[in-house]
Design an enzyme around this catalytic site. Structure first.
Site, PDB file in Angstrom:
ATOM      1  N   CYS A  79       3.412  25.001  79.385  1.00 57.75           N
ATOM      2  CA  CYS A  79       2.915  25.956  78.388  1.00 57.75           C
ATOM      3  C   CYS A  79       3.704  25.871  77.079  1.00 57.75           C
ATOM      4  CB  CYS A  79       2.913  27.370  78.968  1.00 57.75           C
ATOM      5  SG  CYS A  79       1.877  28.514  78.028  1.00 57.75           S
ATOM      6  N   HIS A 167      -0.127  27.095  83.637  1.00 57.19           N
ATOM      7  CA  HIS A 167       1.009  27.461  84.487  1.00 57.19           C
ATOM      8  C   HIS A 167       0.752  27.022  85.930  1.00 57.19           C
ATOM      9  CE1 HIS A 167       3.407  29.951  81.695  1.00 57.19           C
ATOM     10  NE2 HIS A 167       2.235  30.207  81.138  1.00 57.19           N
ATOM     11  N   GLU A 169       2.784  27.133  88.326  1.00 56.05           N
ATOM     12  CA  GLU A 169       3.596  27.909  89.260  1.00 56.05           C
ATOM     13  C   GLU A 169       2.922  29.183  89.749  1.00 56.05           C
ATOM     14  OE1 GLU A 169       4.913  29.298  85.087  1.00 56.05           O
ATOM     15  OE2 GLU A 169       4.084  27.524  86.057  1.00 56.05           O
ATOM     16  N   SER A 221      26.728  46.732 103.325  1.00 54.84           N
ATOM     17  CA  SER A 221      25.866  47.850 102.936  1.00 54.84           C
ATOM     18  C   SER A 221      24.841  48.180 104.008  1.00 54.84           C
ATOM     19  CB  SER A 221      25.127  47.497 101.643  1.00 54.84           C
ATOM     20  OG  SER A 221      24.182  46.463 101.891  1.00 54.84           O
ATOM     21  N   GLY A 223      22.342  46.221 104.309  1.00 54.49           N
ATOM     22  CA  GLY A 223      21.180  45.500 103.820  1.00 54.49           C
ATOM     23  C   GLY A 223      21.202  44.036 104.219  1.00 54.49           C
ATOM     24  N   VAL A 224      20.111  43.338 103.885  1.00 53.56           N
ATOM     25  CA  VAL A 224      19.949  41.942 104.270  1.00 53.56           C
ATOM     26  C   VAL A 224      21.024  41.057 103.637  1.00 53.56           C
ATOM     27  CG1 VAL A 224      18.384  39.961 104.209  1.00 53.56           C
ATOM     28  CG2 VAL A 224      17.459  42.256 104.512  1.00 53.56           C
ATOM     29  N   ASP A 225      21.258  41.217 102.333  1.00 56.71           N
ATOM     30  CA  ASP A 225      22.144  40.310 101.606  1.00 56.71           C
ATOM     31  C   ASP A 225      23.576  40.357 102.140  1.00 56.71           C
ATOM     32  OD1 ASP A 225      19.893  39.869 100.079  1.00 56.71           O
ATOM     33  OD2 ASP A 225      20.491  41.260  98.501  1.00 56.71           O
ATOM     34  N   SER A 226      24.145  41.551 102.236  1.00 57.65           N
ATOM     35  CA  SER A 226      25.534  41.643 102.682  1.00 57.65           C
ATOM     36  C   SER A 226      25.673  41.251 104.149  1.00 57.65           C
ATOM     37  CB  SER A 226      26.087  43.054 102.446  1.00 57.65           C
ATOM     38  OG  SER A 226      25.441  44.009 103.256  1.00 57.65           O
TER      39      SER A 226
END
Length: 509
Positions: A79, A167, A169, A221, A223-226
């Site tokens: 683009c 685009h 994507e 935490s 959560g998923v990330d930690s």
């Protein structure tokens, strides 16, 4: 050395989507601002130029130095990137009389072009531009067109340089994934070996080399990330990992005890710390969202600093920073354009003598989950909705108090519990309950009330960079609204947020 594609970001809302699409092809990529091109060593197999909200004819349009890229590495311009190539190398870009926004049908004029290998002609693509390339630069050959645009795609003879004005994507470009695969695997020669297992293997080795026998402090935490970060680190350094789960008073109802319980059988060394009063004191009198985030982040640092002094040889603070945190906190247009700061992005204060280690910094949220499953982490932790680092502190709009938190925790419990009970929890990417800083008049038992309003938010997303609101059943919303109003003292009105991101953000603050 991991092979990679560099994506130069000119400010498009779709830049992160390019990155995600390449990761889905098991090709590693990194996104960099157009004016901060990273070192182009032998690991870089190609470069992609993103779109942009600017016109190349704008005096303030972003310009990148392509002297070490064009003609030397495979290059795909998307683009704005395509128009930049044309404009900068001797072609002509004008405002289009037939602007293209939305769906268009792409005619492949050069079936032999490697970018369009296995792409059917008259395939649907997604356009988003008001300018058009009226004259191609020297050496350029048109390879695709639409009913309105003659130069919808072109290539440069003698180079592995390709450009498209659509685009590839986005979901609405039917064969966009194939076009991107043609570029990264066919033209750039990427093997596509970026998998969860390969990430785990390489990351564990890197962590072992980097950390040695040092002790690492990690803020869990729930959560998923930690959680994924903790298991990765534990696999690398074992007992030298010390996990701290802080009750900051901003967690969901009963979350502190339930999360500690869920970690018991994972072999992690977890210590729970009650610091609710410290965080409430830090938030007293603070209403501005950015100042609240910073106050919460500073309080976390103080707690971790105090706890780290109890641990022998503690040298590192581990964080569950992921790629969208990094991207959102570093705008291509400089700090003034940052949407919001993330408490886990950036350096530590001088008084804290710990170095930072971020094992997930290169991953999108869906990749974190894939890695978590490959690590064998139980689904109840992997499938948890994202929860912001500042917790309910940014879901109480305005100044935070214990009274408001108690109201919000109860309302939130009914919403989240209701989603689970109705079988809707796993169909939602993130759900949030927000306490608004306004009161409205209501009637309960023939008496006038003047109480708070609760906003419910539920979105679908893949990585949090974009999100759509969820069409929850009316019957469900009616039931939850009724329960909150009847069972949560201090609330007499419930509303449902039907804003998408962009233009809104997922969190209200």
């Amino acid at each position: 050395m991991v092979e990679k594609i560099i994506i130069l970001d000119f400010g498009s809302q779709f830049t992160q989507l390019i990155g995600r699409r390449l990761r889905e092809l098991n090709v590693y990529c990194e996104i960099a601002p157009f004016n901060k091109i990273p070192v182009l060593d032998s690991s870089v197999k190609g470069v992609i130029l993103s779109g942009s909200p600017f016109s190349v004819r704008d005096p303030q349009a972003p310009m990148a130095d392509l002297s070490q890229i064009k003609g030397k590495l495979p290059l795909l311009a998307v683009c704005y990137g395509a128009q930049y190539l044309a404009h900068h190398f001797g072609g002509e870009v004008n405002a289009s009389l037939a602007r293209e926004y939305g769906r268009a049908m792409l005619k492949i004029d050069d079936p032999g072009c490697p970018l369009f290998r296995n792409i059917t002609t008259n395939t649907q693509v997604w356009m988003s531009h008001g300018d058009t390339i009226s004259r191609l630069p020297q050496g350029a050959v048109p390879v695709a067109s639409t009913g309105d645009i003659a130069n919808a795609a072109f290539r440069i003879e003698g180079e592995k340089t390709f450009a498209v004005q659509f685009h590839p994507e986005v979901f609405h470009t039917d064969q966009g994934a194939q076009i991107l695969e043609n570029f990264v695997k066919g033209i750039c020669g990427c093997i596509g070996d970026w998998t969860p297992d390969s990430f785990i293997e390489s990351t564990v080795k890197e962590l072992q080399t980097k950390l040695g026998n040092d002790s690492v402090v990690l803020g869990l935490s729930g959560g998923v990330d930690s959680t994924v970060a903790a298991v990765l680190l534990h696999r690398a350094i074992g007992k030298n990992l010390h996990c701290i789960f802080v009750d900051n008073g901003l967690l969901r109802k009963d979350e502190f005890n339930s999360v500690l319980e869920s970690y018991k059988d994972m072999g992690l060394n977890v210590t729970g710390v009650d610091a609710g009063e410290r965080f409430l004191a830090a938030l007293k009198g603070v209403s501005d969202p950015e100042k609240k985030r910073k106050a919460i982040g500073n309080a976390f640092i103080e707690v971790f600093d105090a706890e780290s002094h109890k641990i022998e040889n503690a040298s590192w603070l581990a964080q569950g920073t992921i790629y969208p945190d990094v991207i959102e906190s570093a705008s291509v247009n400089g700090p003034s354009a940052t949407i919001k700061s993330h408490h886990n992005v950036g350096g530590l204060p001088d008084f804290m003598k710990l170095k930072i280690v971020e094992p997930l910094r290169s991953l999108f949220k869906d990749e974190v989950r894939r890695v978590g499953r490959a690590l064998g982490i139980k689904n109840e932790l992997i499938s948890r909705h994202p929860f912001p680092g500042p917790g309910l502190g940014i879901r109480v709009l305005g100044e935070v108090s214990k009274e408001k938190l108690d109201i919000l925790k109860e309302a939130d419990y009914h919403f989240i519990h209701g989603l689970r009970e109705a079988g809707l929890y796993d169909k939602v990417w993130q759900a949030a309950t927000i306490l608004l800083p306004i009161k409205s008049v209501g009637v309960m038992g023939d008496e006038r009330t003047y109480e708070y309003t609760i906003a419910l938010r539920a979105v679908t997303s893949t990585d949090g960079m974009t999100a759509d609101w969820v069409h929850l059943p009316y019957e469900f919303l009616a039931k939850v609204s009724n329960e909150i109003i009847n069972k949560v003292k201090g609330v007499n009105r419930v509303v449902y947020d039907i804003s998408s991101k962009p233009p809104a953000t997922i969190e209200w603050e």
